[in-house]
Design an enzyme around this catalytic site. Sequence first.
Site, short mmCIF file in Angstrom:
data_model
loop_
_atom_site.label_atom_id
_atom_site.label_comp_id
_atom_site.label_asym_id
_atom_site.label_seq_id
_atom_site.Cartn_x
_atom_site.Cartn_y
_atom_site.Cartn_z
CE LYS A 52 1.58 6.78 -3.70
NZ LYS A 52 1.39 5.37 -3.36
CD GLN A 96 -0.76 4.09 -0.67
OE1 GLN A 96 -0.59 4.40 -1.86
NE2 GLN A 96 0.22 4.17 0.21
CG ASP A 119 2.96 0.91 -6.34
OD1 ASP A 119 3.62 1.95 -6.11
OD2 ASP A 119 1.82 0.71 -5.87
#
Length: 292
Positions: A52, A96, A119
């Site tokens: 990422k 995460q 997200d």
Amino acid sequence: MQLIDGKQTAAAIKAEIAKEVETLVNSGLRRPCLAAILVGHDGGSETYVANKVKACEVCGFKSILVRYEETVSEEELLQKVKELNEDTGVDGIIVQLPLPKHISEQKVIETIDYHKDVDGFHPINVGRMAIGLPAFVSATPKGIMELFKRYGIATSGKTCVVLGRSNIVGKPMAQLMLQKDKGDSTVIVCHSHTKDIKAFCRQADIIIAALGQPDFVTADMVKPGAVIIDVGTTRVPDATKKKGFRLNGDVKFDEVAPLCSYISPVPGGVGPMTICSLMQNTLLAATHKLYK
Ligand code: GUN
């Protein structure tokens, strides 16, 4: 059979994003900025977060990586999220997953300002997406919809079987495929307690496999001409690989591929698109395209 090349598609989209970012920066906008929080040292999570950060560079974004040991308290983590919420230099925030057991993932997700929830995990974004309002959409399902669009794969009126009901992939995927202005498909969601999954799969024009069970979808489950999207990325020990493992999809590729009209491979299919969607969401956050 046509192979769906997620790697190439993702590279093309990232190049498009980079171009747009340069135009925006030249017109006075600061670079989009993604903040990522990584807790612990799980190999998979380390790789995802590193990819990422790398993708941010390719797109011309700034990135901030905040790392904590496994032992970090929930309170300290929530405090950092609140700090990033307030930071006007940060457009998108991701934490995460998975997190250590002593930390409530739901609490963390709900602490992220939904305007920065790139997200698409916050209940406000999940709910808005489900009723067809502008929202940040979970990266993997968003990437799969983009593949359908870019490959000209028709989904309207098709029967789509989604295998798996996770909050990250299965459920949002089913919602997107159901919506009139998106997939416009007839959607069947199968899971660990579905009776006779084979029978459902055999009816499917499109199968999206997101169970995390290596080689689950076999040739006898696939209607000739079906479109197969493989979301599985299970690490399977493999002595022939440098890292000692390979990524195994949910589809038994060799026997299923000859039957399909389109199939996405693992690796190089859905995986690269997931990160690409996160970049698209970060650009949307930076340009306030969803929420003014
Ligand atoms: N863990 C597995 N997939 C994801 C994802 O898309 N986002 C975050 N934050 N964690 C994950």
